[in-house]
Design a protein around this motif. Structure first.
Motif, PDB file in Angstrom:
ATOM      1  N   GLY A  10       0.903  -1.314   0.086  1.00 39.04           N
ATOM      2  CA  GLY A  10       0.154  -0.472   0.151  1.00 39.04           C
ATOM      3  C   GLY A  10       0.735   1.443   0.004  1.00 39.04           C
ATOM      4  O   GLY A  10       0.568   2.029   0.302  1.00 39.04           O
ATOM      5  N   ALA A  61      -5.856   1.548  -5.646  1.00 45.77           N
ATOM      6  CA  ALA A  61      -5.700   0.077  -4.606  1.00 45.77           C
ATOM      7  C   ALA A  61      -6.753  -0.480  -4.811  1.00 45.77           C
ATOM      8  O   ALA A  61      -6.539  -1.909  -4.519  1.00 45.77           O
ATOM      9  CB  ALA A  61      -5.781   0.744  -3.269  1.00 45.77           C
ATOM     10  N   ILE A  71      -6.805  -4.559  -5.470  1.00 46.91           N
ATOM     11  CA  ILE A  71      -7.063  -5.844  -4.829  1.00 46.91           C
ATOM     12  C   ILE A  71      -7.804  -6.666  -5.551  1.00 46.91           C
ATOM     13  O   ILE A  71      -8.259  -7.866  -5.742  1.00 46.91           O
ATOM     14  CB  ILE A  71      -7.655  -5.381  -3.444  1.00 46.91           C
ATOM     15  CG1 ILE A  71      -6.874  -4.028  -3.045  1.00 46.91           C
ATOM     16  CG2 ILE A  71      -8.448  -5.932  -3.160  1.00 46.91           C
ATOM     17  CD1 ILE A  71      -7.451  -3.264  -1.846  1.00 46.91           C
ATOM     18  N   TYR A 125      -2.918  -7.097   3.018  1.00 47.85           N
ATOM     19  CA  TYR A 125      -3.389  -5.108   2.537  1.00 47.85           C
ATOM     20  C   TYR A 125      -1.607  -4.380   3.347  1.00 47.85           C
ATOM     21  O   TYR A 125      -2.008  -4.192   4.393  1.00 47.85           O
ATOM     22  CB  TYR A 125      -4.222  -3.835   2.584  1.00 47.85           C
ATOM     23  CG  TYR A 125      -4.100  -3.359   1.722  1.00 47.85           C
ATOM     24  CD1 TYR A 125      -3.804  -2.932  -0.142  1.00 47.85           C
ATOM     25  CD2 TYR A 125      -3.815  -1.576   2.440  1.00 47.85           C
ATOM     26  CE1 TYR A 125      -3.893  -1.775  -0.401  1.00 47.85           C
ATOM     27  CE2 TYR A 125      -3.323  -0.101   1.920  1.00 47.85           C
ATOM     28  CZ  TYR A 125      -3.183  -0.594   0.491  1.00 47.85           C
ATOM     29  OH  TYR A 125      -3.646   0.320  -0.893  1.00 47.85           O
ATOM     30  N   LEU A 155     -11.552  -0.989   1.292  1.00 50.39           N
ATOM     31  CA  LEU A 155     -10.592  -1.563   1.426  1.00 50.39           C
ATOM     32  C   LEU A 155     -10.632  -3.443   1.083  1.00 50.39           C
ATOM     33  O   LEU A 155     -10.527  -3.921   0.464  1.00 50.39           O
ATOM     34  CB  LEU A 155      -8.957  -1.700   1.997  1.00 50.39           C
ATOM     35  CG  LEU A 155      -8.230  -0.475   1.707  1.00 50.39           C
ATOM     36  CD1 LEU A 155      -7.222  -0.242   2.353  1.00 50.39           C
ATOM     37  CD2 LEU A 155      -8.161  -0.184  -0.279  1.00 50.39           C
ATOM     38  N   VAL A 168     -10.241  -7.442   0.477  1.00 47.04           N
ATOM     39  CA  VAL A 168      -8.879  -7.166   1.522  1.00 47.04           C
ATOM     40  C   VAL A 168      -9.569  -8.781   3.115  1.00 47.04           C
ATOM     41  O   VAL A 168     -10.316  -7.983   3.080  1.00 47.04           O
ATOM     42  CB  VAL A 168      -8.270  -6.204   2.568  1.00 47.04           C
ATOM     43  CG1 VAL A 168      -7.218  -6.367   3.166  1.00 47.04           C
ATOM     44  CG2 VAL A 168      -7.359  -4.964   1.323  1.00 47.04           C
TER      45      VAL A 168
END
Ligand SMILES: Cc1cc2nc3c(=O)[nH]c(=O)nc-3n(C[C@H](O)[C@H](O)[C@H](O)COP(=O)(O)O)c2cc1C
Ligand code: SF4
Length: 357
Positions: free
Chosen positions: A154, A184, A188, A202, A230, A235
């Protein structure tokens, strides 16, 4: 973590050691043999070309050999997938100044950071999408090579897209927190789509103001929005540290750092992140003593303790704790002499204790 159960709570934090293959494999084997549950291999590139690319036969075989070696020691392996945000093209004009030493290493760091901003803001949307989808391709290859888990870095490009310090884009990748998180999130999602059953960790890079530390990554106050986004993207755990793109000695703080000089120096960030997720969290930063880690876990501050320098100082940390030999641990004194120092002098990462292990 996701559908993977670790044999204990100790992880080797992602650490680029700058060693030749034989010495590097030996060090990783020592850490695996020393009882850690998982090793995160730092900075595994998602790019198709370049040193140790998973797409190249040499790179793929290198990681396969590493995974076999680690698995033989009953330890798991995670690949920290990253995309560099160094703007090499933008740096060409500074080469004469670097060669004639008119540009000092400190000036160079600042210039590099300024060039990151240029790269992030000028990257065409189609190229951004190409990069985020390349996280999926790399994840597939990593799992094929034997990695048990993927960690998305990250920091680096994910971090510079996340941060208003670097990202001033006006398209769907800039502006609001949701837009800055998009790079991001797409990365992912690409990993999740490529390897749906594999856990996705992450590395959440946090920056703070008053006092100012870290430049890339997510502002502490933005965690309430960023963290759920996220998690929703796929994640399955978080690994929480200070963001980079400032002084390296802030992210790898020595014992006499003006701000991060305490054991567990980034724990306040973990405390904040845990307000917004129930997923397992790994803490990192100056963790060295078994009693401190045990107490923090019992206080529910984190599920996993990630250590970089402590496991370099003593790869046998876990076995010594299990065998009631904690008094024999070579405790990392956070001097940074031969680890960060060795890296900065291009001698590879070593430790003041090395001969004693
Ligand atoms: C020599 C060295 C290399 C590192 N390389 C990486 C890396 O490749 N990726 C990363 O995310 N962090 C890297 N780190 C940061 C560590 O993962 C960790 O966050 C930091 O060292 C603080 O933890 P510690 O006090 O246990 O050392 C590195 C640290 C050291 C000392
Ligand atoms: S050189 Fe110092 S800071 Fe680095 S791992 Fe060894 S004891 Fe820790």
């Amino acid at each position: 973590m996701g559908n993977v159960t670790l044999k204990n709570r100790i992880i080797f934090a992602p650490t680029t050691l700058g060693l030749k293959k034989e010495e590097y494999f030996k060090k990783i084997q020592e850490i695996a043999r020393g009882g850690s549950a998982m090793i995160i291999i730092g900075d595994v590139p998602v790019s198709k070309k370049g040193h140790l690319s998973l797409h190249q036969k040499a790179g793929f075989n290198y990681y396969k050999e590493l995974a076999d070696l680690v698995h033989k020691e009953n330890c798991l392996l995670s690949a920290q997938l990253h995309k560099s945000d160094s703007n090499f093209k933008g740096m060409i004009k500074y080469i004469p100044g670097i060669l004639t030493k008119k540009i000092t290493p400190n000036d160079l760091r600042k210039l590099l950071n300024d060039q990151v901003k240029v790269l992030i803001n000028e990257l065409p949307t189609s190229k951004v999408k190409e990069i985020t989808s390349s996280f999926g391709d790399a994840a597939k290859l990593a799992v094929k090579a034997g990695f048990d888990m993927i960690q998305i870095h990250g920091d680096r490009m994910c971090g510079s897209f996340s941060s208003t310090v670097f990202n001033q884009r006006t398209d769907e990748y800039g502006g609001s927190i949701e837009n800055r998180a998009r790079f991001a999130i797409e990365s992912i999602e690409a990993v999740h789509e490529a390897v749906p059953t594999v856990p996705i960790d992450y590395k959440l890079a946090i920056r703070q103001e008053n006092p100012h530390y870290g430049n890339a990554g997510v502002l502490l106050e933005e965690c309430s929005t960023f963290v759920p986004l996220l998690e929703k993207a796929g994640v399955t755990s978080f690994h929480i540290a200070l963001a980079n793109h400032s002084e390296l000695s802030d992210c790898i703080p020595p014992y006499n750092h003006p701000y991060f000089n305490q054991e567990g120096c980034f724990l306040p960030y973990v405390d904040e992140v845990r307000k917004y997720t129930k997923l397992p969290c790994a803490a990192v930063g100056g963790l060295v003593h078994p009693e401190f880690i045990e107490k923090s876990i019992s206080e529910d501050r984190f599920e996993l303790a990630a250590m970089s320098r402590q496991l370099i100082a003593d790869p046998n940390w876990v076995n010594k704790v299990i065998n009631n030999q904690a008094d024999q641990i070579h405790t990392c004194v956070r001097c940074n002499k031969k680890c960060l120092g060795g890296m900065q002098e291009h001698k590879g990462v070593h430790c003041i204790y090395e001969k004693e292990n």
